[in-house]
Write an enzyme that holds these catalytic residues in place. Structure first.
Site, short mmCIF file in Angstrom:
data_model
loop_
_atom_site.label_atom_id
_atom_site.label_comp_id
_atom_site.label_asym_id
_atom_site.label_seq_id
_atom_site.Cartn_x
_atom_site.Cartn_y
_atom_site.Cartn_z
N LYS A 1 -14.96 -29.91 7.27
CA LYS A 1 -16.04 -29.09 6.71
C LYS A 1 -17.24 -29.99 6.46
CE LYS A 1 -16.66 -25.82 2.82
NZ LYS A 1 -15.96 -25.19 1.68
N SER B 1 -16.03 -20.15 1.52
CA SER B 1 -17.12 -20.84 2.19
C SER B 1 -16.70 -21.64 3.43
CB SER B 1 -17.81 -21.77 1.21
OG SER B 1 -16.94 -22.80 0.79
N SER C 1 -12.33 -20.91 -1.40
CA SER C 1 -13.06 -21.21 -0.16
C SER C 1 -12.22 -21.70 1.01
CB SER C 1 -14.16 -22.24 -0.44
OG SER C 1 -15.23 -21.61 -1.07
#
Lengths: 482, 94
Positions: free
Chosen positions: A75, A150, A174
């Site tokens: 990420k 997210s 997330s």
């Protein structure tokens, strides 16, 4: 069988070289990523270099680690030395860390091949990946729907077979919610079990590094490699770590299902979760509906605590030490105000202002102190629940994936998006999302298992058995098949 | 409930420029969360609820260890000069 173990064997048997494997993934990534927008940065050069290094090792007859040569992704809020790390925010565009996050350092040492950095909501604030400065990430099963957030890019690329596993972060769901929306496994471990050093902070008492992979076994293999004490993270726990085994007998285990969340789930989500419960029962697990009175009120408490911490953490973006800068300014105060006002997105601005509000004089006791009280009460309720149950089971999300643009128009739905996931972050306990069904549109539905602190072994074991029993064959038709 | 003037004040406190046209949406969204926060009123802490999350009773010795050098520290600065972070000359009236 685990995909990681299968590819490791292929590399070991010299059926494929690490460089060939990397190139297959890079080719698929270039083909499929434009439709998904799962990657914000493809690290082709680094991927080829690290795979070539492994091939050299193999040609010399040297032994190599399980994760060596396995293509993976990170990420974009995980610091990578020499590789741009933006948190998908205009504020950090061009920022290149001078150090590696511990989680990446550990994987790099084991020979992991980094394909790229994945798309995410700006500073991990969001539930759809749509607040990213490069635009949202599509759901691999239907491009009209979001990948979740997210860590949407991480979940989408794992689910689309463009990355064997991905490292994300989970502050209020997330990792688990996008894993549920995209149909992969997502593990948010116990707070303190994976180092946060180098994870760009959102809310420090809630942030955890998490793992997304195609199966429970792969998730478990990666977790085994990255967890453990790190002196660079003062919240990392120094404790003896035993190798995870997924062959535990689950007969006689007890699972509690909080009715507060089941009652609020959409009918098809509820049905899917009930099927998962039945599958457990048929394996000799005792499943019981019970009540946790403060599960629902934990959501506003989460927002207050997360935003309070974010308002402090994001204070560092002063445009002096790193990050971008507004063009016109007369004073230093104006420089900071304009830079932050112009370059932060609206969701980030909302959260900074809310956080500043609840910490300000006159409102601290009214909001922040009460939210902390709720957190203590919630931890007490979890402690009590884990005296009775080995694990808790809930939907990962109350509904199936949202259509693009849908959530931003519905402020109540937007607020409730994380209703099933924030509790594990507030209590610091491990939680995992596993695909359990598909909805009427063919989009994945996930079930969540929560365990007591540092009992990832319990939820991984249960999830592994459930995965075998459900035997879902999700395939979005994208990516690599080797 | 939060007001327009409070948003303006928060904007200064947080060093975060907010345009007038952004205020209605911010009021709406922040107001909703504060409305939900009313459910936190009257929650009592019972004896068995844990006070601490992480045990900070064992702190390490404070030791000086190698860290990043000047070049590394300033490498991401928007402007830098002679190993320092650079800003435009400060306005005398500030």
């Amino acid at each position: 069988m685990s995909e990681i173990l299968r590819l490791h064997k292929k590399l070991k048997d010299k059926e494929i070289s690490a460089k060939e494997l990397t190139n297959v993934y890079l080719k698929a990534l270039k083909r499929d990523n434009p439709a998904l927008n799962a990657f914000v940065n493809i690290t082709e050069k680094e991927a080829i270099e690290s795979s070539a290094l492994l091939d050299k090792k193999i040609s010399q007859g040297m032994d190599f680690e399980l994760l060596a040569g396995v293509p993976m992704s990170l990420k974009d809020n995980i610091s990578t030395k020499g590789i741009e790390t933006t948190c998908c925010s205009s504020v950090l565009k061009g920022y290149t860390p001078v150090y590696d996050a511990t989680v990446w350092q550990r994987l790099k040492e084991k020979g992991a091949v980094l394909l790229g950095k994945t798309n995410m909501d700006e500073f991990a604030m969001g539930s759809t990946c749509e607040t990213s400065f490069i635009g949202g990430c599509s759901n691999p099963f239907n491009r009209d729907f979001v990948a979740g957030g997210s860590s949407g890019g991480s979940a989408a690329c794992v689910s689309a077979n463009l990355s064997l596993y991905s490292i994300g972060s989970d502050t209020g769901g997330s990792v688990r919610q996008p894993a549920s929306f995209c149909g992969c496994v997502g593990l948010k471990p116990t707070y303190g079990s994976i180092s946060r050093y180098g994870l760009i902070a959102f809310a420090s008492s809630l942030d955890t590094v998490g793992i997304m992979a195609g199966s429970v076994e792969d998730t478990s293999l990666v977790f085994d490699c990255v967890r453990g004490y790190d002196k660079m993270d003062s919240t990392s726990e120094d404790r003896k770590v035993e190798a995870l085994r997924l062959n535990g007998d689950i007969r006689g285990k007890r699972i509690g299902v909080p009715k507060e969340l089941m009652d609020r789930a959409e009918p098809q989500v509820r049905e899917a979760v009930e099927n998962a419960c039945s599958a457990f029962e048929s394996m000799g697990v005792e499943v019981e509906l019970f009540s946790m009175p403060h599960l629902i009120s934990s959501l506003p408490a989460y927002y207050i605590i997360a935003c309070a911490e974010a308002s402090s953490n994001l204070g560092r973006y002063d445009s002096v030490r790193y990050g971008n800068r507004a063009d016109d300014y007369e004073t230093i105060h104006q420089l900071m105000c304009k830079t932050r006002g112009e370059l932060f997105g609206s969701e980030v601005k909302k959260r900074i202002l809310l956080g500043t509000y609840v910490l300000s004089a006159g409102y601290y006791d009214k909001y922040y102190a009460k939210a902390q009280n709720l957190r203590k009460v919630l931890k007490g309720e979890f402690n009590k629940a884990f005296q009775r149950y080995d694990a808790l089971l809930t939907p990962t999300a109350l509904c199936s994936p949202y259509k693009k643009g849908e959530l931003s128009k519905d402020k109540v739905a937007s607020f409730n998006a994380d209703l099933c996931t924030v509790q594990a972050n507030l209590a610091g306990i491990p939680a995992l999302s596993l695909p359990c069904s598909v909805d009427s549109k063919g989009l994945p539905i996930g079930v969540q298992l929560m365990g007591d602190k540092f009992r990832e072994d319990v939820i991984l074991n249960l999830a592994n058995k459930l995965e075998e029993a459900l035997d879902l064959k999700l395939n979005c038709g994208l990516g690599v098949r080797i | 409930m939060i007001t327009e003037n409070e948003i303006r004040k928060l904007s200064t406190l947080a060093k975060l420029e907010v345009k007038e046209e952004e205020i209605p949406d911010l009021l709406d969204k922040i107001g909703l969360i504060l409305e939900y926060a009313k459910s936190l009123d009257g929650i009592e802490i019972t004896e068995q609820t844990p006070e601490r999350f992480i045990d900070f009773s064992q702190l390490r010795e404070d030791e000086v260890t190698p860290s990043f050098n000047e070049r590394e520290i300033t490498s991401n600065a928007f402007e830098r000069e002679d190993g320092f972070f650079k800003l435009r000359k400060r306005n005398e009236n500030e």
